[in-house]
Design a protein around this motif. Structure first.
Motif, PDB file in Angstrom:
ATOM      1  N   PRO A 340       0.834  -1.215   0.000  1.00  0.00           N
ATOM      2  CA  PRO A 340       0.000   0.000   0.000  1.00  0.00           C
ATOM      3  C   PRO A 340       0.861   1.255   0.000  1.00  0.00           C
ATOM      4  O   PRO A 340       1.990   1.260   0.512  1.00  0.00           O
ATOM      5  CB  PRO A 340      -0.791  -0.113   1.312  1.00  0.00           C
ATOM      6  N   ALA A 341       0.341   2.324  -0.549  1.00  0.00           N
ATOM      7  CA  ALA A 341       1.123   3.549  -0.712  1.00  0.00           C
ATOM      8  C   ALA A 341       1.578   4.138   0.615  1.00  0.00           C
ATOM      9  O   ALA A 341       2.628   4.788   0.687  1.00  0.00           O
ATOM     10  CB  ALA A 341       0.305   4.572  -1.491  1.00  0.00           C
ATOM     11  N   HIS A 342       0.798   3.932   1.695  1.00  0.00           N
ATOM     12  CA  HIS A 342       1.144   4.557   2.972  1.00  0.00           C
ATOM     13  C   HIS A 342       2.158   3.738   3.778  1.00  0.00           C
ATOM     14  O   HIS A 342       2.605   4.185   4.840  1.00  0.00           O
ATOM     15  CB  HIS A 342      -0.119   4.773   3.810  1.00  0.00           C
ATOM     16  N   VAL A 343       2.539   2.565   3.294  1.00  0.00           N
ATOM     17  CA  VAL A 343       3.497   1.702   4.006  1.00  0.00           C
ATOM     18  C   VAL A 343       4.885   1.938   3.432  1.00  0.00           C
ATOM     19  O   VAL A 343       5.087   1.840   2.224  1.00  0.00           O
ATOM     20  CB  VAL A 343       3.107   0.218   3.860  1.00  0.00           C
ATOM     21  N   PRO A 344       5.865   2.277   4.280  1.00  0.00           N
ATOM     22  CA  PRO A 344       7.205   2.569   3.759  1.00  0.00           C
ATOM     23  C   PRO A 344       7.825   1.348   3.073  1.00  0.00           C
ATOM     24  O   PRO A 344       7.682   0.219   3.535  1.00  0.00           O
ATOM     25  CB  PRO A 344       7.999   2.981   5.007  1.00  0.00           C
ATOM     26  N   SER A 345       8.537   1.623   1.993  1.00  0.00           N
ATOM     27  CA  SER A 345       9.221   0.554   1.270  1.00  0.00           C
ATOM     28  C   SER A 345      10.514   0.158   1.957  1.00  0.00           C
ATOM     29  O   SER A 345      10.884  -1.016   1.997  1.00  0.00           O
ATOM     30  CB  SER A 345       9.530   0.995  -0.164  1.00  0.00           C
ATOM     31  N   ASP A 346      11.237   1.151   2.465  1.00  0.00           N
ATOM     32  CA  ASP A 346      12.551   0.920   3.050  1.00  0.00           C
ATOM     33  C   ASP A 346      12.560   1.303   4.519  1.00  0.00           C
ATOM     34  O   ASP A 346      11.806   2.176   4.951  1.00  0.00           O
ATOM     35  CB  ASP A 346      13.612   1.748   2.326  1.00  0.00           C
ATOM     36  N   PRO A 347      13.448   0.708   5.281  1.00  0.00           N
ATOM     37  CA  PRO A 347      13.671   1.201   6.635  1.00  0.00           C
ATOM     38  C   PRO A 347      14.361   2.557   6.577  1.00  0.00           C
ATOM     39  O   PRO A 347      14.900   2.947   5.531  1.00  0.00           O
ATOM     40  CB  PRO A 347      14.601   0.158   7.257  1.00  0.00           C
ATOM     41  N   PRO A 348      14.375   3.298   7.676  1.00  0.00           N
ATOM     42  CA  PRO A 348      15.124   4.560   7.696  1.00  0.00           C
ATOM     43  C   PRO A 348      16.610   4.326   7.411  1.00  0.00           C
ATOM     44  O   PRO A 348      17.188   3.323   7.821  1.00  0.00           O
ATOM     45  CB  PRO A 348      14.915   5.069   9.129  1.00  0.00           C
ATOM     46  N   THR A 349      17.193   5.246   6.686  1.00  0.00           N
ATOM     47  CA  THR A 349      18.636   5.246   6.427  1.00  0.00           C
ATOM     48  C   THR A 349      19.231   6.523   7.006  1.00  0.00           C
ATOM     49  O   THR A 349      18.501   7.429   7.419  1.00  0.00           O
ATOM     50  CB  THR A 349      18.919   5.192   4.924  1.00  0.00           C
ATOM     51  N   HIS A 350      20.552   6.604   6.989  1.00  0.00           N
ATOM     52  CA  HIS A 350      21.187   7.821   7.491  1.00  0.00           C
ATOM     53  C   HIS A 350      20.693   9.033   6.714  1.00  0.00           C
ATOM     54  O   HIS A 350      20.363  10.076   7.309  1.00  0.00           O
ATOM     55  CB  HIS A 350      22.705   7.706   7.393  1.00  0.00           C
ATOM     56  N   ALA A 351      20.620   8.907   5.406  1.00  0.00           N
ATOM     57  CA  ALA A 351      20.183  10.039   4.577  1.00  0.00           C
ATOM     58  C   ALA A 351      18.759  10.458   4.918  1.00  0.00           C
ATOM     59  O   ALA A 351      18.464  11.655   5.033  1.00  0.00           O
ATOM     60  CB  ALA A 351      20.301   9.679   3.097  1.00  0.00           C
ATOM     61  N   SER A 352      17.861   9.497   5.071  1.00  0.00           N
ATOM     62  CA  SER A 352      16.468   9.854   5.363  1.00  0.00           C
ATOM     63  C   SER A 352      16.318  10.433   6.761  1.00  0.00           C
ATOM     64  O   SER A 352      15.496  11.335   6.989  1.00  0.00           O
ATOM     65  CB  SER A 352      15.555   8.639   5.182  1.00  0.00           C
ATOM     66  N   LEU A 353      17.112   9.946   7.714  1.00  0.00           N
ATOM     67  CA  LEU A 353      17.033  10.472   9.073  1.00  0.00           C
ATOM     68  C   LEU A 353      17.603  11.880   9.158  1.00  0.00           C
ATOM     69  O   LEU A 353      17.076  12.734   9.886  1.00  0.00           O
ATOM     70  CB  LEU A 353      17.763   9.543  10.034  1.00  0.00           C
TER      71      LEU A 353
END
Length: 381
Positions: A340-353
């Motif tokens: 589903p669109a609201h479910v994240p594809s990836d876990p958090p990464t350094h860049a995203s955090l």
């Protein structure tokens, strides 16, 4: 979605040749496995942490630091960082240093470990495993998020005006997973902090995995981090592949029968029926891995154990080649098609955090939104 390899680093005799690799050969093999993972397009390499024979990875950050210099994009992680027997002060220092060396390509998985004798070697009592995991991890969060720490607890000497160095890269602590096979308290701990939950999933059947992951998801939502289906989940798995199922079983059976963990127990057929271990064709691995989401929900990380039980390095590299070239591309497509669109594809990464900014919940020692209705961590877990 992230796909990768995890290794427990066992030194096991090859039952087909009678040859046992040296510790040096095994460490070198783990390095080659990580490099192969990057070469074939996998995302993650994770090493276990053990301090007893027949395992060699006693210093994960040393190995991962070396791999950081040998790779360009591979995310470096742990299959277990022993939060119970390691001093959280040293964990804070070591993994922050690894962050800097790798340019942020690091996260880690906290675990209690499953080798009882290790506890007294490090001056700890295995009967205090859960309280140690709770207290040590909360201190670790403070060390990574507060410039000066005053602290007193049950299991180590107090800290007065202590500053951990180096500080996390970009002022952003690594993302943390909590790994557990059977401890509901650890699933609760992961949910409390809004961290990831990794279920090893190589020894237990789907129903047990469903229960553990479901508990984590429900508590993740309870603590206000998002809806249950948005919780960050990882699963382990194991596979051995060939052109036909019969050929895969013929080649893998000698290793299965004497494996340090599940050898001398159920038959290969019984074990592959009861657990996610898949011995067969790449298509079978794709089918069974996709089926994991039917009982675990849409998840973000899938790691495979490929080098266990004395398999020679050339065979392991062949298996990783098949995984990266024939299995993972289809898994990426199919997992994303159903997500589903609201479910994240990836876990958090350094860049995203880092992009989320210093005011994001990740930067809080206790990011739980529903504290008014919840007990303290110690009371909860």
């Amino acid at each position: 979605m992230q796909f990768g390899i995890f290794s427990v680093g066992d030194v096991t005799t090859d039952p087909t040749t009678g040859r046992t690799p040296t510790e040096h050969e095994r460490i070198t093999a783990m390095t080659q496995i990580a490099l192969k993972a990057e070469e074939v397009g996998l995302d993650v390499f994770a090493t276990g942490e053990h301090h007893n024979p027949p395992f060699v990875p006693s210093s994960p950050t040393t190995h991962l630091g070396y791999l950081a210099a040998k790779t360009e994009r591979l995310l470096l992680s742990t299959a277990t960082t022993l939060i119970t027997t390691n001093d959280p002060v040293k964990i804070a220092e070591d993994y922050a240093m690894l962050q800097h060396l790798s340019g942020g390509r690091v996260d880690l998985m906290m675990g209690r470990g499953n080798t009882g004798p290790v506890y007294p070697w490090f001056g700890k009592d295995i009967r205090q495993g859960i309280p140690l995991a709770v207290e040590n991890y909360h201190l670790l969060r403070r060390l990574w998020r507060e410039s000066v720490v005053d602290w007193e607890g049950r299991f180590r000497t107090p800290l007065h005006g202590y500053t951990s160095t180096p500080a996390p890269l970009d002022g952003t602590p690594p993302f943390v997973w909590h790994g557990s096979i059977r401890s509901a308290e650890i699933a609760e701990q992961a949910a409390y902090y809004g961290d990831g939950f990794f279920h090893n999933h190589i020894f237990w059947g789907p129903e047990h995995t469903r229960q553990m992951v479901s508990l984590y998801r429900q508590r993740f939502e309870h603590y206000g981090h998002g809806s249950a289906d948005q919780a960050i989940v990882g699963l382990g798995g194991q596979a051995f592949m060939a052109e036909t199922e019969a050929e895969a079983k013929r080649r893998f059976r000698p290793y299965f029968d004497v494996a340090p963990v599940y050898g001398h127990g159920p038959s290969l057929e019984e074990f592959t029926t009861a657990t996610p271990l898949t011995v067969g064709t790449p298509e079978m691995v794709i089918e069974r891995t996709l089926a994991s989401a039917d009982y675990a929900g849409d998840y973000q990380r899938q790691l495979f154990l490929m080098d266990h039980a004395g398999l020679p390095l050339d065979v392991v590299l062949e298996q990783i080649e098949i995984l990266g070239r024939e299995v993972v591309p289809t898994l990426r497509t199919e997992f994303e098609r159903r997500r589903p669109a609201h479910v994240p594809s990836d876990p958090p990464t350094h860049a995203s955090l880092v992009a989320a900014g210093p005011e994001s919940p990740h930067h809080l020692v206790t990011p739980t939104a529903s504290l008014a209705s919840a007990a303290t961590t110690e009371e909860t877990v």
